[in-house]
Design a protein around this motif. Structure first.
Motif, mmCIF file in Angstrom:
data_model
loop_
_atom_site.group_PDB
_atom_site.id
_atom_site.type_symbol
_atom_site.label_atom_id
_atom_site.label_comp_id
_atom_site.label_asym_id
_atom_site.label_seq_id
_atom_site.Cartn_x
_atom_site.Cartn_y
_atom_site.Cartn_z
ATOM 1 N N ARG A 1 45.762 47.000 7.391
ATOM 2 C CA ARG A 1 46.401 47.378 8.653
ATOM 3 C C ARG A 1 45.470 48.246 9.514
ATOM 4 O O ARG A 1 45.647 48.326 10.733
ATOM 5 N N THR A 2 44.514 48.897 8.883
ATOM 6 C CA THR A 2 43.562 49.735 9.616
ATOM 7 C C THR A 2 42.426 48.838 10.103
ATOM 8 O O THR A 2 41.386 48.692 9.450
ATOM 9 N N GLU A 3 42.625 48.217 11.248
ATOM 10 C CA GLU A 3 41.642 47.254 11.750
ATOM 11 C C GLU A 3 40.339 47.973 12.104
ATOM 12 O O GLU A 3 40.352 49.065 12.689
ATOM 13 N N SER A 4 39.218 47.360 11.741
ATOM 14 C CA SER A 4 37.938 48.056 11.876
ATOM 15 C C SER A 4 36.797 47.132 12.275
ATOM 16 O O SER A 4 35.809 46.995 11.533
ATOM 17 N N PRO A 5 36.907 46.467 13.425
ATOM 18 C CA PRO A 5 35.751 45.701 13.899
ATOM 19 C C PRO A 5 34.549 46.617 14.097
ATOM 20 O O PRO A 5 34.699 47.805 14.414
ATOM 21 N N THR A 6 33.373 46.085 13.910
ATOM 22 C CA THR A 6 32.157 46.894 13.853
ATOM 23 C C THR A 6 32.036 47.893 14.982
ATOM 24 O O THR A 6 31.701 49.067 14.758
ATOM 25 N N HIS A 7 32.294 47.469 16.209
ATOM 26 C CA HIS A 7 32.036 48.335 17.358
ATOM 27 C C HIS A 7 33.225 49.218 17.727
ATOM 28 O O HIS A 7 33.174 49.927 18.727
ATOM 29 N N ASP A 8 34.295 49.191 16.925
ATOM 30 C CA ASP A 8 35.406 50.100 17.134
ATOM 31 C C ASP A 8 35.191 51.318 16.234
ATOM 32 O O ASP A 8 35.613 51.346 15.075
ATOM 33 N N VAL A 9 34.506 52.304 16.773
ATOM 34 C CA VAL A 9 34.112 53.458 15.971
ATOM 35 C C VAL A 9 35.322 54.155 15.362
ATOM 36 O O VAL A 9 35.311 54.559 14.188
#
Length: 369
Positions: free
Chosen positions: A13-21
């Motif tokens: 649920r903790t979405e973490s695409p690379t560029h989302d610091v």
């Protein structure tokens, strides 16, 4: 297993695409919290280059000897909102769906649990280091120096990228090259001054044909132009055209040869200019004799646990294991969760693969001497 799955649900649920610091750093916070009740030293490295933080976890015997290095990344390719719309978190039989569960939050989570368990029991075979990175999906530009530095101080490297094709382990990967090509021509009106123009898109098309022709399946070489951008208006001869090139090779020698060929591209017309930047992003990961021995050891441990560990053919995608293998560290990859659909909207992990593969990671940390 239920509580472990609940925690893994939180990770997904903790979405973490690379560029989302913010998202990546929330994932790092979850890892730090996971280690609070274990004898694990946590070093947090502030992100650079617009990227999130990295973590170095240390545990095990305090001896001056090469360590066992475990590597996981917590960045994903899925943009924020994917879990709400296109790939909702759900369980269907043995399949756990969600963005990043297969590549590679499932594997990272259970490997961290194994690391923590061995740290608590105090029975690690060697000092243990767990590197958690924020940037693998874009080639590890920030953490490559850290990976190589830790690798040189390690006896073995274990990578929790997802298992391949039904649970197979990875002992070799292709090297990856990334290049950007810019073609510059001369603009002109497409109607009244056509003869004065030099069409950058036309020249780029010729260059693309030459690049794609470098593909040689027999040698494991592929070249791909997956995007093209150019021009300003339908009635204007385009001055500029840009495109990236993806290169995959099996050997260092082919990497050098293909890099030279791509970097050496020249315009066909003297009034045109072709500029190429880039290099090998990840060196080839070749299966050394020591890596083969490491696989044999893991296979024997898996047999004791109750499953057959099989090595896959050379993987086409790169990983941080490419870096450690290239500097001579025996490297075992694909130790993560089994499943399918990496980088797609059908990504899933197999719940039944978690317990045995967690046990395998634990036994590797206990026995690699």
């Amino acid at each position: 297993m239920t509580s472990s799955l609940d925690t893994l649900f939180t990770w997904i649920r903790t979405e973490s695409p690379t560029h989302d610091v913010a998202g990546v750093n929330l994932m790092m916070d979850l890892v730090v919290a996971q280690m609070t009740d274990a004898p694990v030293a946590v070093e947090r490295i502030r992100g650079e280059q617009g990227l999130g933080d990295a973590l170095i976890l240390r545990a095990g015997p305090q001896r001056d000897e090469p360590a066992i290095l475990v590597m996981s990344h917590l960045d994903t390719v899925h943009p924020i909102g994917t879990i709400a719309d296109d790939l909702p978190l759900r369980v269907e039989g043995d399949r756990l769906y969600g963005p990043g569960v297969y590549d590679m939050k499932g594997g990272a989570y259970f490997a961290l649990e194994a690391f923590k368990d061995v740290a608590r029991k105090g029975n690690a075979a060697r000092p243990m280091i767990f590197l958690v990175t924020p940037d693998e999906e874009i080639g590890s530009p920030m953490t490559r120096p850290i990976i190589e530095d830790l690798g040189r101080r390690s006896a073995f490297a274990l990578v929790t990228e997802p298992a391949r094709d039904g649970g197979k382990i990875v002992t070799s990967r292709k090297g990856v090259g990334r290049f950007d090509v810019h073609v510059e021509g001369r603009p002109a009106h497409a109607g009244s001054r056509h003869q004065d123009g030099r069409n950058a898109i036309y020249e780029a098309a010729r260059q693309i044909l030459a690049i794609e022709a470098l593909t040689d399946y027999a040698r494991g070489i592929t070249t791909t132009v997956g995007m093209v951008s150019g021009g300003t208006a339908v009635n204007t001869i385009p001055q500029h055209c840009q495109f990236p090139v993806d290169l995959r090779v099996e050997t260092v020698a082919d990497g050098e040869a293909l890099t030279a060929a791509i970097m050496g591209l020249k315009a066909h017309h003297p009034d045109m200019k072709v500029t190429v930047t880039g290099d090998m992003n990840r060196p080839p990961y070749e299966c050394s004799d020591e890596t083969a021995k490491l696989f044999d050891h893991a296979k024997a441990l898996a047999a004791e646990i109750g499953f057959d560990l099989v090595s896959s053919p050379r993987a086409g995608g790169g990983s941080d294991g490419n870096f450690t293998a290239a500097i001579g560290i025996p490297t075992l990859d694909g130790l993560g969760i089994d499943g399918d659909g990496a980088h797609t909207l059908n990504e899933y992990g197999l719940i039944s693969s978690i317990a045995p593969r967690q046990r395998l990671m634990q036994r590797l940390l206990e026995t690699l001497r």
